[in-house]
Structures are given as structure tokens and as C-alpha cells.
Design an enzyme around this catalytic site. Structure first.
Site, mmCIF file in Angstrom:
data_model
loop_
_atom_site.group_PDB
_atom_site.id
_atom_site.type_symbol
_atom_site.label_atom_id
_atom_site.label_comp_id
_atom_site.label_asym_id
_atom_site.label_seq_id
_atom_site.Cartn_x
_atom_site.Cartn_y
_atom_site.Cartn_z
ATOM 1 C CG HIS A 120 -3.087 9.477 0.619
ATOM 2 N ND1 HIS A 120 -3.842 10.230 1.504
ATOM 3 C CD2 HIS A 120 -3.794 8.336 0.401
ATOM 4 C CE1 HIS A 120 -4.940 9.567 1.811
ATOM 5 N NE2 HIS A 120 -4.939 8.415 1.155
ATOM 6 C CG HIS A 177 -1.896 1.019 1.361
ATOM 7 N ND1 HIS A 177 -2.089 1.757 2.506
ATOM 8 C CD2 HIS A 177 -2.809 1.471 0.465
ATOM 9 C CE1 HIS A 177 -3.077 2.601 2.306
ATOM 10 N NE2 HIS A 177 -3.534 2.467 1.084
HETATM 11 O O1 G3P Z 1 -6.642 1.987 -3.239
HETATM 12 C C1 G3P Z 1 -6.770 1.462 -1.968
HETATM 13 C C2 G3P Z 1 -6.439 2.466 -0.905
HETATM 14 O O2 G3P Z 1 -5.213 3.060 -1.213
HETATM 15 C C3 G3P Z 1 -7.508 3.511 -0.770
HETATM 16 O O3 G3P Z 1 -7.297 4.344 0.306
HETATM 17 O O4 G3P Z 1 -6.791 6.545 1.226
HETATM 18 O O5 G3P Z 1 -5.046 4.786 1.183
HETATM 19 O O6 G3P Z 1 -5.746 5.883 -0.927
HETATM 20 P P1 G3P Z 1 -6.153 5.425 0.441
HETATM 21 MG MG MG Z 2 -4.540 4.745 -2.337
#
Ligand code: G3P
Ligand code: MG
Length: 236
Positions: free
Chosen positions: A51, A9
Site C-alpha cells: 500500500h 480490504h
Molecule cells: O480501493 C479502495 C481503497 O483501498 C482505497 O484506499 O488507501 O486503502 O488503498 P486505500
Molecule cells: Mg486500496
């Protein structure tokens, strides 16, 4: 598409500055076969990995990403001396490392169309020969609609925090491949409908083994994790 069970992630999860090239390299070095990162436009319209709409949390800068020019943006420290990468550089690195890349289009509010157009055009070019190595996702359905128009051969993932009851119609109209949602908000009805349609479900963000096992038992296909130290491919 062949989806690895684990997706790192925001590049390198919690083990590296998020959304950086160092994070992507670390994910590959730790045995991950897939990474996710977030893409937004700079004030000059350059797609970059970040992000938040603002710079404070992940860099030593201040203010809005979409109001910061490239010269200022690329001078910032994104953690441990890392720079904010361009989408192009991150995408090419993923290709070199053989990583399946989940490109999350993360437009700043009011910049949905231009962000999706820029990302889709560049992605179509970079993954022209290897469309099965990329997955374009977004919380913004308009962004996926634009990706369908400009990069039709690249697979799309429809992303929600909580999947709405009418998800299947939207999924069909976007010709999506995967359904992504928050691990805490996945209800059995959605699981049943997705299974009936053969739609793989991908959950974020899974950092605990007990939760991972439960989701796998429930039929979830893949998970995003920050804990690269716990969930290298094949661990569970
Ligand atoms: O794409 C999955 C996840 O990354 C979505 O949440 O806020 O971490 O971008 P976020
Ligand atoms: Mg994401």
C-alpha cells in the site's frame, strides 16, 4: 458485473497482515467472495502487493518500494512471517479461490505509466478467460486510461476520495463500470447522478454496522471492509 456486497480490504482486512497471500486465503475461508489489494512496482519493475510507497509501516524493511530490488524486497517480513507477494501470485491465488479481485493500481509518484502498463498487461493475461472476475481501479485516471488501452475487456472502477462534480465525463471517457469513494465523502448529488446513470457505487472503508446500513439505504452497492469478522457475505 455481479458485485458481492462485501469486499475484503487489502486482502484480509485487519485479521491478517495487509496485502499478503495469507490475508487473501483468510478472506476466502471466511466466506468473502471479493478482495481488494494494492499494486506497486518494485525497484526492478516487478508488480507487488503493497500500500505505502515506503516499507516501514507494513514490513521490517526501510526506504522506498520503487528503489528496492526484488532480492531485498522478497526477503522482508510483511507480518507474521508473510512475504510481500508478487501481483502475479496474488492474482492466480484469487483465481484459484474463485474470488472477484479488485486490483487497485497504486503507482509510486512518478511511476504512473510504467505501473499501469505492467499491471494492465499482466491482468489482461491472467483474466483473459474470466474478465468478469476482476475490477481494475485507481485514484490515478491515467492508470485507468492505460488499462482501457491495454486490457479493454477488463472492467474499470474510477476511484476518488471525494467524487468531483465533473465525475461523469471522466467516467464515460474511461468506459468505467463502477464508482468508488470514501464512505464519509459521498454526497447526495453524486448518489442521484450515479443512480440515474445506473452506475454502482462502492465505498471504502466500512467497519461499522450502523454506517453499512446507512450506506445500503442510500443505495450504495458494495463496500470495502477491514472487519472480516463482522461482515461476511450475507451478514447485512
Ligand atoms: O480501493 C479502495 C481503497 O483501498 C482505497 O484506499 O488507501 O486503502 O488503498 P486505500
Ligand atoms: Mg486500496
Amino acid at each position: 458485473m455481479r458485485l458481492p456486497r462485501w469486499i475484503a480490504h487489502r486482502g484480509g482486512g485487519a485479521l491478517a497482515p495487509e496485502n499478503t497471500l495469507a490475508g487473501i486465503r483468510l478472506a476466502a475461508a471466511m466466506g468473502f467472495r471479493a478482495v481488494e489489494f494494492d499494486v506497486m512496482l518494485s525497484g526492478d519493475g516487478t508488480p507487488v502487493l503493497i500500500h505505502d510507497e515506503t516499507l516501514e509501516r507494513t514490513t521490517n524493511g526501510h526506504g522506498r518500494v520503487c528503489a528496492t530490488d526484488d532480492r531485498s524486497l522478497f526477503a522482508l517480513d510483511a507480518g507474521q512471517g508473510e512475504r510481500i507477494p508478487t501481483f502475479g501470485d496474488a492474482a492466480r491465488l484469487c483465481c484459484e479461490l474463485g474470488l472477484l479481485t479488485n486490483v487497485e493500481i497504486k503507482p509510486a509518484t512518478g511511476h504512473e505509466r510504467e505501473t499501469a502498463e505492467t499491471v494492465a498487461r499482466l491482468a489482461a493475461d491472467i483474466w483473459r478467460e474470466t474478465p468478469d472476475q476482476v475490477l481494475i481501479s485507481s485514484f490515478v485516471p491515467e492508470a485507468l486510461d492505460i488499462a482501457l488501452e491495454l486490457a479493454p475487456t477488463l472492467p474499470r472502477g474510477l476511484l476518488f476520495e471525494r467524487v468531483p462534480p465533473a465525475w461523469a465525463g471522466l467516467f464515460r471517457s474511461l468506459r468505467a463500470t463502477t464508482l468508488h469513494c470514501h464512505a464519509d465523502h459521498l454526497d447526495d448529488q453524486v448518489l442521484r447522478e450515479a443512480a440515474a446513470l445506473g452506475v454502482p457505487i462502492v465505498c471504502y472503508t466500512v467497519n461499522e454496522e450502523a454506517l453499512a446500513r446507512r450506506l445500503i439505504e442510500r443505495g450504495v452497492s458494495a463496500m470495502f471492509t477491514d472487519r472480516l469478522d463482522r461482515f461476511t457475505e450475507g451478514a447485512i
